[in-house]
Design a protein around this motif. Sequence first.
Motif, short mmCIF file in Angstrom:
data_model
loop_
_atom_site.label_atom_id
_atom_site.label_comp_id
_atom_site.label_asym_id
_atom_site.label_seq_id
_atom_site.Cartn_x
_atom_site.Cartn_y
_atom_site.Cartn_z
N THR A 156 -74.40 -51.81 24.86
CA THR A 156 -74.59 -50.36 25.01
C THR A 156 -76.05 -49.95 25.00
N ILE A 157 -76.92 -50.75 24.38
CA ILE A 157 -78.33 -50.37 24.19
C ILE A 157 -79.03 -50.01 25.51
N PRO A 158 -78.96 -50.85 26.58
CA PRO A 158 -79.69 -50.49 27.82
C PRO A 158 -79.25 -49.16 28.40
N TYR A 159 -77.96 -48.85 28.32
CA TYR A 159 -77.44 -47.62 28.93
C TYR A 159 -77.69 -46.41 28.02
N ALA A 160 -77.79 -46.65 26.72
CA ALA A 160 -78.22 -45.59 25.82
C ALA A 160 -79.67 -45.21 26.11
N VAL A 161 -80.50 -46.20 26.40
CA VAL A 161 -81.89 -45.94 26.79
C VAL A 161 -81.94 -45.16 28.10
N VAL A 164 -81.32 -41.52 27.48
CA VAL A 164 -82.53 -40.86 26.97
C VAL A 164 -83.48 -40.55 28.12
N VAL A 165 -83.65 -41.52 29.04
CA VAL A 165 -84.54 -41.32 30.19
C VAL A 165 -84.04 -40.17 31.07
N ASN A 167 -82.14 -37.59 30.17
CA ASN A 167 -82.34 -36.32 29.46
C ASN A 167 -83.80 -35.87 29.49
N VAL A 168 -84.71 -36.83 29.33
CA VAL A 168 -86.14 -36.49 29.34
C VAL A 168 -86.58 -36.07 30.74
N THR A 169 -86.07 -36.75 31.77
CA THR A 169 -86.49 -36.46 33.15
C THR A 169 -85.94 -35.13 33.66
N LEU A 170 -84.66 -34.87 33.39
CA LEU A 170 -84.01 -33.67 33.92
C LEU A 170 -84.15 -32.44 33.01
N LYS A 171 -84.76 -32.63 31.85
CA LYS A 171 -84.97 -31.53 30.90
C LYS A 171 -83.67 -31.00 30.32
N ASP A 172 -82.84 -30.33 31.18
CA ASP A 172 -81.58 -29.74 30.69
C ASP A 172 -80.45 -30.06 31.67
N VAL A 190 -87.86 -45.85 36.17
CA VAL A 190 -87.70 -46.81 35.08
C VAL A 190 -86.27 -47.36 35.04
N GLN A 191 -85.30 -46.57 35.48
CA GLN A 191 -83.88 -46.95 35.35
C GLN A 191 -83.53 -48.24 36.10
N PRO A 192 -83.95 -48.43 37.37
CA PRO A 192 -83.63 -49.71 38.03
C PRO A 192 -84.20 -50.91 37.30
N VAL A 193 -85.38 -50.74 36.68
CA VAL A 193 -85.99 -51.84 35.92
C VAL A 193 -85.14 -52.17 34.70
N ILE A 194 -84.65 -51.13 34.01
CA ILE A 194 -83.79 -51.34 32.83
C ILE A 194 -82.51 -52.07 33.22
N ARG A 195 -81.89 -51.63 34.32
CA ARG A 195 -80.65 -52.26 34.77
C ARG A 195 -80.87 -53.71 35.19
#
Length: 320
Positions: A156-161, A164-165, A167-172, A190-195
């Motif tokens: 779950t950790i990578p997808y939890a990160v 967070v990304v 939420n931070v990118t889209l603000k609301d 950053v998301q493709p790198v995490i995946r």
Amino acid sequence: METANASIFYSNLTTETIITSKTLEVIVISLLLLMMVGACIFFCLAVTMLYIIFSSLDVHHNPRYILFAFMLISDSLYLMLCFTMYILAMRSQTILMPLCCAIYTVSSATFIATQYHLAAMSLECYIAICFPLRHCVICTPRRAMLVVVTIWVWSTIPYAVELVVINVTLKDPSNMQVICFTSRLLVNSVQPVIRLLSFILCFTFVGLSILFSYIKIMSVALSKNSKTSSASKAGKTVLIHGVQLFLCICSLLSNFTEIGLGKYFQVLTICSFIIFNYVPRFLSPLIYGVRDADLRRHIRKHLSLPQKIGFLMDNHVLHR
């Protein structure tokens, strides 16, 4: 004359396009029905296996079946959520961004968790064959549950990160409506790198674990020089786990084959999902439901119970 020929040509082209579209629609609906039937069969098998595992004390306290039970739960969640995502996307149905993120997170985490379960079950087979006297000490129900919790948290950790990304990118993003495609959730580079890192780490670790277990188990089987030994059977089980892992890897690589196929995109997507996602998950109940002697005995016992009840009721009616 040229105008007439052109109108005939375009008329034939339009008719052919309509026929092709209808044919593709029929194929897509047929494949979806096949997916639904397959999902129902898998869920029936999974529920039967889970009931047997959690209701039988001799099976419930076996670490191998604890790992297998939670892998079945993981696979069931994955298939159910992926099927839901595909139906919503196909109908262009928009849902709230948080709900889409939740579905994506759970489905992706369960996909990764299944691979780690394959590694854990292969290593358990390796310990059972190569260290039979220490197996009961090393592989305990408590440690098996600890492994399960570790697998689910780590998956779950990578997808939890990623959440967070997002939420931070889209603000609301709480009020956003989206069609729930995986690609729609890519809002940051950053998301493709995490995946990618998550997939590389997972499949490298799992692949090496299965390969290591298979080599060690087969070396024991060859040293005993017996094709009917438990080591040989365990080696085949680990090899099947390797096939499952290979199909799951193909499900990721199949995304590249779908580029540039236009109107055949839907058909190929469904076919690749059936081959590379359904088939590996159908193998698990077959491995442990058909090949495993203990579970096979319990399945026969539960299947024969309704027959015995019916036989007793018929005798009771006859004697009255």
